[in-house]
Write a protein that holds these residues in place. Structure first.
Motif, short mmCIF file in Angstrom:
data_model
loop_
_atom_site.label_atom_id
_atom_site.label_comp_id
_atom_site.label_asym_id
_atom_site.label_seq_id
_atom_site.Cartn_x
_atom_site.Cartn_y
_atom_site.Cartn_z
N ILE A 212 -14.78 -14.22 14.39
CA ILE A 212 -14.55 -12.95 13.70
C ILE A 212 -13.78 -13.26 12.42
CG2 ILE A 212 -13.54 -10.64 13.88
CD1 ILE A 212 -13.67 -10.96 16.94
N LEU A 213 -14.27 -12.77 11.31
CA LEU A 213 -13.62 -12.99 10.02
C LEU A 213 -12.57 -11.90 9.80
CD1 LEU A 213 -16.84 -13.79 7.99
CD2 LEU A 213 -15.16 -15.41 8.80
N PRO A 214 -11.73 -12.05 8.79
CA PRO A 214 -10.75 -10.99 8.52
C PRO A 214 -11.42 -9.62 8.35
CG PRO A 214 -10.27 -12.94 7.19
CD PRO A 214 -11.57 -13.20 7.88
N THR A 215 -10.73 -8.58 8.82
CA THR A 215 -11.27 -7.22 8.72
C THR A 215 -11.11 -6.70 7.28
OG1 THR A 215 -9.09 -6.33 9.27
CG2 THR A 215 -10.68 -6.55 11.07
N PRO A 239 -6.14 -7.36 5.22
CA PRO A 239 -6.70 -6.79 6.45
C PRO A 239 -6.55 -5.27 6.47
CG PRO A 239 -4.48 -7.59 6.86
CD PRO A 239 -4.78 -7.90 5.42
N VAL A 240 -7.10 -4.66 7.52
CA VAL A 240 -7.00 -3.21 7.70
C VAL A 240 -5.81 -2.95 8.62
CG1 VAL A 240 -8.22 -1.18 8.51
CG2 VAL A 240 -9.50 -3.08 7.52
N PRO A 241 -4.78 -2.26 8.11
CA PRO A 241 -3.55 -2.12 8.91
C PRO A 241 -3.77 -1.50 10.30
CG PRO A 241 -3.23 -1.28 6.68
CD PRO A 241 -4.67 -1.64 6.79
N LEU A 424 -3.81 3.89 2.84
CA LEU A 424 -3.34 3.02 3.92
C LEU A 424 -1.85 2.70 3.81
CD1 LEU A 424 -6.34 0.51 3.99
CD2 LEU A 424 -5.92 2.39 5.57
N MET A 425 -1.22 3.19 2.74
CA MET A 425 0.19 2.82 2.54
C MET A 425 1.15 3.84 3.14
SD MET A 425 0.53 0.70 -0.90
CE MET A 425 0.27 1.95 -2.12
#
Ligand code: AMP
Ligand code: GLY
Length: 425
Positions: A212-215, A239-241, A424-425
């Motif tokens: 699996i690679l980074p999301t 990545p996706v938090p 996402l922050m």
């Protein structure tokens, strides 16, 4: 190793840039490439539907590894074409056969596959012109919003989310009766709307093993605040938090393992990337779509976070020895902002000079739709023009660097979203 990479977008520039860093990389060719890939590789002007041209090139240039960027040559059977030739069949090739590429080439096939192998996805049914009447009845009873999808490849435009029944019915008629998306809408998948947050998960498999690679998360809409038309992608973060260990464990057991087991059960020998578009619905992963390649612009955020030697990784995939290599990720956050031609994803002009590319020193500048004129000037040559990726310890810092780069590079009618990653922050 001599490597041939097929494609011409930001994805391919990011892949070529990373390949070039490998001590295993000897001659690197990108077909057809862009002005960015020309900086790290040799561009080859052969069209991707010219299978015999590609085959001759591979033989003449003693290519040891073929990597396919976009889906179209795979859906059209490039791997199958190689398998027919004694001279080509043993050359490691990263990309599935036509049968495997159906996961992206036909949404009906993909839905059947998911339903059959009990992989979580939206409920759905497929209709054709013959069953239009039943389709209209199905839509009539369906909860809203309802999603209509052209079965075939439609360059990201074949999905319509209807919020009222009348629009859904007229859209279904347009797709089936008036062939709104040509051959691609000879079949239409009608599916349940999934309410949640999207993310992309990338798997590299050799048919037996996988990594699996980074999301990553992609920003598809053209306008800030996720408004306006769908595009190929206006930015990405990795990545996706919210894709934490618990969620990714669910993805692996409920989505990835059953997908690979399903391919095996259906006797589809799959070597290549599987890009799984997921919706996180209250902490549970559901598949929105499969793609048989890496995402663009997700690749531009994911690949710079890969510490593993990309050539070695892909060669292991091609020789079915992925169990002999591990994936190492850079802990830092990557953010990618895409500079597009004003007007994209509708009509836009090409051929404008791109200035100040060299002034961006602290971020990576990947070319997407660019070309070089005889005077060596870099020109805009597509809707998505440049992808700028910044790596930093926090998303805030990475975004500040990427935004500064986005401001620095200039071309006429430049447009980009200033809100990438802010949700996402
Ligand atoms: P696709 O071409 O399948 O990637 O769909 C394009 C976009 O439509 C996706 O990225 C989603 O944002 C949206 N979409 C597709 N299917 C669904 C669904 N079942 N529920 C909600 N949104 C969807
Ligand atoms: N960025 C979405 C895709 O590559 O399809």
């Amino acid at each position: 190793m001599n490597i041939l990479l097929l494609g011409s977008g930001g994805r391919e520039h990011a892949l070529a840039w990373k390949m070039k860093q490998s001590p295993l990389c000897e001659d690197l060719f990108v077909m057809p490439g862009n002005a960015g890939t020309a900086q790290v590789a040799q561009n080859v002007d052969i069209a991707l539907n010219n299978f015999s041209g590609i085959a001759h090139f591979v033989i003449d240039n003693l290519i040891d590894l073929v990597v396919v960027g976009p889906e179209e040559p795979l859906v059209k059977g490039l791997r199958d074409f190689f398998a027919l030739s004694e001279k080509l069949r043993d050359i490691p090739f990263v990309g599935p056969s036509r049968a495997g590429a159906q996961l992206e080439g036909s949404k009906d096939f993909a839905k059947e596959f998911m339903h059959k192998h009990k992989i979580p996805t939206a409920s759905s049914r497929t209709f054709t012109l013959k069953t239009l009447y039943e389709g209209l009845q199905y839509v009539e009873k369906h909860t809203l919003p309802v999603v209509l999808k052209a079965d075939g490849l439609a360059a990201g435009k074949g999905v319509i989310i209807a919020t009222d029944t009348e629009t859904a019915k007229s859209t279904l008629k347009e797709m089936l009766e008036n062939k709104k998306f040509g051959e691609a809408s000879e079949k239409v998948v009608i599916e349940q709307y999934l309410d949640g947050i999207e993310l992309s998960v990338f798997v590299l498999t050799d048919g037996e093993h996988y990594h699996i690679l980074p999301t990553a998360k992609d920003y598809k809409r053209v306008g800030e605040g996720d408004t306006g038309l769908n595009t190929g992608g206006m930015g990405a973060v990795s990545p996706v938090p919210f894709a934490d260990a618990t969620f990714m464990q669910k993805v692996e057991t409920k989505i990835i393992k059953p997908t690979l087991a399903g391919l095996k059960a259906d006797k589809i020998d799959y070597i290549g990337f599987i890009f799984i578009g997921l919706m996180n619905v209250k902490g549970e992963p559901y598949i929105i779509e499969y793609n048989v390649r890496m995402g663009d612009p997700e690749t531009e955020a994911v690949i710079p976070r890969l510490k593993t030697d990309l050539v070695s990784l892909l060669a292991h995939a091609g020789t079915r020895t992925l169990d002999q290599i591990t994936i190492e990720e850079d802990e830092r956050v990557a953010t990618t902002i895409v500079l597009v031609s004003g007007g994209y994803p509708e009509t836009f002009q090409k051929g404008f000079a791109i200035e100040k590319l060299d002034e961006v020193k602290d971020a990576l500048v990947f070319h997407a739709g660019t070309s070089q004129n005889p005077a060596e000037r870099v020109l805009t040559n597509g809707g998505r023009v440049i992808a700028i990726t910044a790596l930093a310890d926090t998303m805030e810092e990475a975004l500040a660097i990427a935004n500064k780069g986005a401001e620095t590079i200039e071309f006429e009618k430049k447009y980009y979203r200033r809100d990438i990653g802010k949700d996402l922050m």
